[in-house]
Design a protein around this motif. Sequence first.
Motif, PDB file in Angstrom:
ATOM      1  N   HIS A   1      32.350  17.043 -43.742  1.00  0.00           N
ATOM      2  CA  HIS A   1      30.950  15.679 -42.286  1.00  0.00           C
ATOM      3  C   HIS A   1      31.982  15.946 -41.734  1.00  0.00           C
ATOM      4  O   HIS A   1      32.745  16.699 -41.445  1.00  0.00           O
ATOM      5  N   PHE A   2      31.561  16.222 -39.995  1.00  0.00           N
ATOM      6  CA  PHE A   2      31.722  16.215 -38.844  1.00  0.00           C
ATOM      7  C   PHE A   2      31.657  16.048 -37.836  1.00  0.00           C
ATOM      8  O   PHE A   2      29.771  15.207 -38.172  1.00  0.00           O
ATOM      9  N   THR A   3      31.475  15.005 -37.124  1.00  0.00           N
ATOM     10  CA  THR A   3      30.840  14.016 -35.604  1.00  0.00           C
ATOM     11  C   THR A   3      31.215  14.531 -34.898  1.00  0.00           C
ATOM     12  O   THR A   3      32.093  15.474 -33.978  1.00  0.00           O
ATOM     13  N   CYS A   4      30.120  15.154 -34.312  1.00  0.00           N
ATOM     14  CA  CYS A   4      29.517  15.662 -32.509  1.00  0.00           C
ATOM     15  C   CYS A   4      30.105  14.893 -31.571  1.00  0.00           C
ATOM     16  O   CYS A   4      29.846  13.809 -31.644  1.00  0.00           O
ATOM     17  N   ARG A   5      31.338  15.842 -31.456  1.00  0.00           N
ATOM     18  CA  ARG A   5      31.877  14.751 -29.938  1.00  0.00           C
ATOM     19  C   ARG A   5      31.306  15.070 -28.716  1.00  0.00           C
ATOM     20  O   ARG A   5      31.376  13.424 -27.796  1.00  0.00           O
TER      21      ARG A   5
END
Length: 449
Positions: A103-107
């Motif tokens: 998982h990755f959350t765009c800043r």
Amino acid sequence: MEVSNFGLFVVPHLRHIARRSCSLKFTVYRITYHVDNPSPEPHVRVPQVPKALPSLEREKHLRSSKTTPIKKDPIISNDSNHRQSIKVSITNVLEGSISDVSHFTCRDPFQTEFGVEMIGIKIGWKEWGDPNGPVILLCPSFSMGCHARSTANEPTPGWWEGMVGDDLALDTKKYRIICPDILGAPFTTTNATSINPETQRNWGPDFPIITPVDQVRVHKRLLEHLGIKKIKAVVGASLGGMQALTFAAEFPDSVEKVIALCTTAQSSPTTIAFRYVQKLAIRSDPNFNGGRYSPDGPPLHGLAVARALGTICYRSRAEFDERFQWSPLHVNQKDVSYDVESYLNAQASKFNRQYDANCYLTLSRCADLQDLARGHDSYEEGVGRIQAEALLMGFTHDALIPSTELKRVQNVLHSRGVRAEYVESDSLLGHDAFLKEWKWMTDHIRSFL
């Protein structure tokens, strides 16, 4: 026939689930069915196929299988004595619930092609193969997620099980295969079932209109997060093929090769018309409520009709006429049922257990908006942005996206000096052949890569 009568597509299978009082967990949702009065054994039997059979043999087995008749279901009867209370509880289990998903959350805020700013977009993806090898980006289609290949932790076969793996077309001994969930699909990347960080409520029908351009820009953010500047190839079929062509057009310096199957650079009016009827079925379901449906009563009937129509488009007339019986399975004074109806009912019921109606509408409109010419002076100019070598793979019996649409892409690329190879299969499986014809696809893809 009125939309409200289409409950027949989904109900028999739901009764079967409810009768056994089972609690089901899927990639996206935990769905639990509660029924007050358990019903008798269901009337629909889905043909059982030996798992060990190769895909083509499995198809032959299915064609020779028999299905039992569909009978009227008491749940849609006007007689209240026959009504059952089915309660469908849907709990979103997106975050960290699926093994092997990263998982990755765009800043940074993300702006869609049509100008809507979204913050905190989450991206889920899986990968296989050599972590130091050349990267292949695999783009899922409409109803597929990032689970393209099984793993030790998640042994369930993936949707491209026969194509991703050691010594297969996308060889995990040579390449690093990355498959992200797509923006808008009801899986691990932000979608209508996700929480909107600005409102702390589910996006629901307020989820913005998106296009394949938005989806590939999200893919590009993931690649940047992983420190990947250039990839060996981008691969996809159907909506995934739209992403593949779009990625190659949007980021020509970031990809060496593009492989696109049963897809188009510009959605045609006929294909949009097919999808419009599907969307109409969902919106006409009384439970839809403008997209603000209750978790206890989603528009399952409308979604089932949409999927049944889609299934007809995904396969071919030649296959259906050969595979299913021409005579009725069951006839009496009040009812008639056919083999093909049992099949459509089973497909609709299976789909309903893992998909969300708002997400369906989002991706259907997204596919409508596939158009590499948008923002450019002509189709030729839009497609001509692609500089990567292209392998374009069509299917003769594709009723949804005719193979001529990929031939048109090839002609434009050839006229601009780009190497573009077109191959075509006459598989009777139609549009869905990309999920079955492993050997044919492997022979061409392996040599192209």
